[in-house]
Design an enzyme around this catalytic site. Sequence first.
Site, PDB file in Angstrom:
ATOM      1  CG  HIS A 124      -3.821   2.433  -3.759  1.00 56.95           C
ATOM      2  ND1 HIS A 124      -5.045   1.893  -3.434  1.00 56.95           N
ATOM      3  CD2 HIS A 124      -3.034   2.222  -2.670  1.00 56.95           C
ATOM      4  CE1 HIS A 124      -4.994   1.374  -2.218  1.00 56.95           C
ATOM      5  NE2 HIS A 124      -3.788   1.562  -1.730  1.00 56.95           N
ATOM      6  CG  HIS A 169      -4.506   4.810   1.770  1.00 54.58           C
ATOM      7  ND1 HIS A 169      -5.715   4.154   1.691  1.00 54.58           N
ATOM      8  CD2 HIS A 169      -3.570   3.913   1.384  1.00 54.58           C
ATOM      9  CE1 HIS A 169      -5.501   2.902   1.297  1.00 54.58           C
ATOM     10  NE2 HIS A 169      -4.215   2.735   1.100  1.00 54.58           N
ATOM     11  CD  GLN A 224      -1.670   5.764   4.644  1.00 59.73           C
ATOM     12  OE1 GLN A 224      -0.791   5.503   3.851  1.00 59.73           O
ATOM     13  NE2 GLN A 224      -2.539   4.847   5.060  1.00 59.73           N
ATOM     14  CG  HIS A 252      -8.445  -2.771   4.205  1.00 56.82           C
ATOM     15  ND1 HIS A 252      -7.503  -3.701   4.594  1.00 56.82           N
ATOM     16  CD2 HIS A 252      -7.830  -1.566   4.274  1.00 56.82           C
ATOM     17  CE1 HIS A 252      -6.368  -3.070   4.895  1.00 56.82           C
ATOM     18  NE2 HIS A 252      -6.547  -1.785   4.706  1.00 56.82           N
ATOM     19  NE  ARG A 273      -3.658  -7.736   5.614  1.00 56.57           N
ATOM     20  CZ  ARG A 273      -3.523  -6.432   5.759  1.00 56.57           C
ATOM     21  NH1 ARG A 273      -3.785  -5.846   6.916  1.00 56.57           N
ATOM     22  NH2 ARG A 273      -3.109  -5.688   4.763  1.00 56.57           N
ATOM     23  CG  HIS A 321       0.051  -2.786  -2.160  1.00 52.64           C
ATOM     24  ND1 HIS A 321       0.893  -1.799  -2.619  1.00 52.64           N
ATOM     25  CD2 HIS A 321      -0.743  -2.185  -1.231  1.00 52.64           C
ATOM     26  CE1 HIS A 321       0.617  -0.659  -1.995  1.00 52.64           C
ATOM     27  NE2 HIS A 321      -0.370  -0.858  -1.162  1.00 52.64           N
ATOM     28  CG  ASP A 361      -0.227   3.073  -0.928  1.00 57.65           C
ATOM     29  OD1 ASP A 361      -1.170   3.347  -0.176  1.00 57.65           O
ATOM     30  OD2 ASP A 361       0.422   2.013  -0.821  1.00 57.65           O
TER      31      ASP A 361
HETATM   32 ZN    ZN Z   1      -3.283   1.133   0.217  1.00 59.82          ZN
END
Ligand code: ZN
Length: 455
Positions: free
Chosen positions: A57, A59, A62, A208, A211, A271, A322
């Site tokens: 995982h 991103h 970030q 994603h 949500r 998560h 992450d």
């Molecule tokens: Zn994530």
Amino acid sequence: MAVYFAAKALLPQGWANNVTVSVSAQGMITAVESDTLAADNSIHINGFLVPGMPNLHSHAFQRAMAGLTEVVGDPADSFWTWRDLMYRLVDKITPQQLETIATYLYIEMLKAGYTSVAEFHYLHHDRGGKGYANPAELALRISQAAKSASIGLTLLPVLYSYAGFGAQPASAGQGRFINDTDSYLALYDALSSELAGEPMQRTGLCFHSLRAVTLEQMQRVQEAFPQPQPVHIHIAEQQKEVADCLAWSGLRPVEWLYRHMPVDAQWCLIHATHLTADETRQIAASGAVAGLCLTTEANLGDGIFPGAEYLSQQGNWGIGSDSHISVSVSEDLRWFEYGQRLNHRRRNLLHLPAQPYIGNVLYQGALQGGRMALGQPVGQIAAGARADMLVLDGRDPFLATADDNERLNRWIFACAANPIKDVMTGGRWVIEDGQHQLDEKTTRDFITVMQQLRA
Ligand code: ZN
């Protein structure tokens, strides 16, 4: 074809002695034999040979904000205030900057023991939220970064349509993420064709979170791409997310997902932090991989995954870095065990019936779950796997004095200095004596980008 000889190598069944590993010109392991004599043509491995770790995982962008949010802004600082800051960064990044950040990060990953990565990629559009001329522009920057660094990649373009449960309209800060089902299917199709020629890259499906998508969208995407492939989703990171899902549907996120989708071993639930005992059992029984991001979950104050309970039910799991607040295989593995200790106020919780050494459970477990989550032949030194391997420094005092059972414990819990000396991906040495060929240039470029983004 190359033949390597290691006095000690970590195989799926454990440490083996005098191991000969044959690697094809295509970078695949064709044979592994232990208790061999070194052949005349074999290349001697100077240290302990272990499989490279898949990072399930990431991103990548970030990484540029890592360490900048460790300051009190709001007295109620939380994941959600951190997310506001992350959205401010998102607002600025150009395609070239994204590629620079990802290239630097992927080289850091190689040095830290990750030899492949699943990129959960949700940055799709330009800074105004409009599509680029090529809708895959940013995804292809990630692909190029992985190629430059020489790390394996499972690229997961993310379907992100809504701001909250029940198809709530996206907020202003989410403009760069949003696709509808049709534009997502087109993007996925285009990317899968682009990556078809890359031996160390592939795509996987990605939602994603509950949500951000509807049931109808998930079903349409799975129907459009029915072939076996990884499916990733953020599932239950925050208690607010669980409460919102309950208010919307009467079910918790994991309950809702299992009620409505055919979740199996191809799924990776990122998560899966907040679980009931029933949900924990359900994930373990389904064979899905729990995607744990220990240092990010600690950094964001998410909570603690019920690891001891999950392992007692033989659940699959792997690790991801992450948000990249830390990029270190050993640190993320160590924090899986430490979180359990702090939670239960006991020691040595992540063990298996036949394996009392925690480091062995951690390293082998994360390799297996990582391989499943990436959908690539990685994470083991075995015939048929890609030659993604690490050499741990045999001169490290902690490793040099450990027996087979203690070696991974020493690395994960005790080594202060990074003992990873050399790293091979796809049969090629990409880190030699701790150095990558692109170190100088990418470091310079990364500093420039971070200065630009802070300005
Ligand atoms: Zn994530």
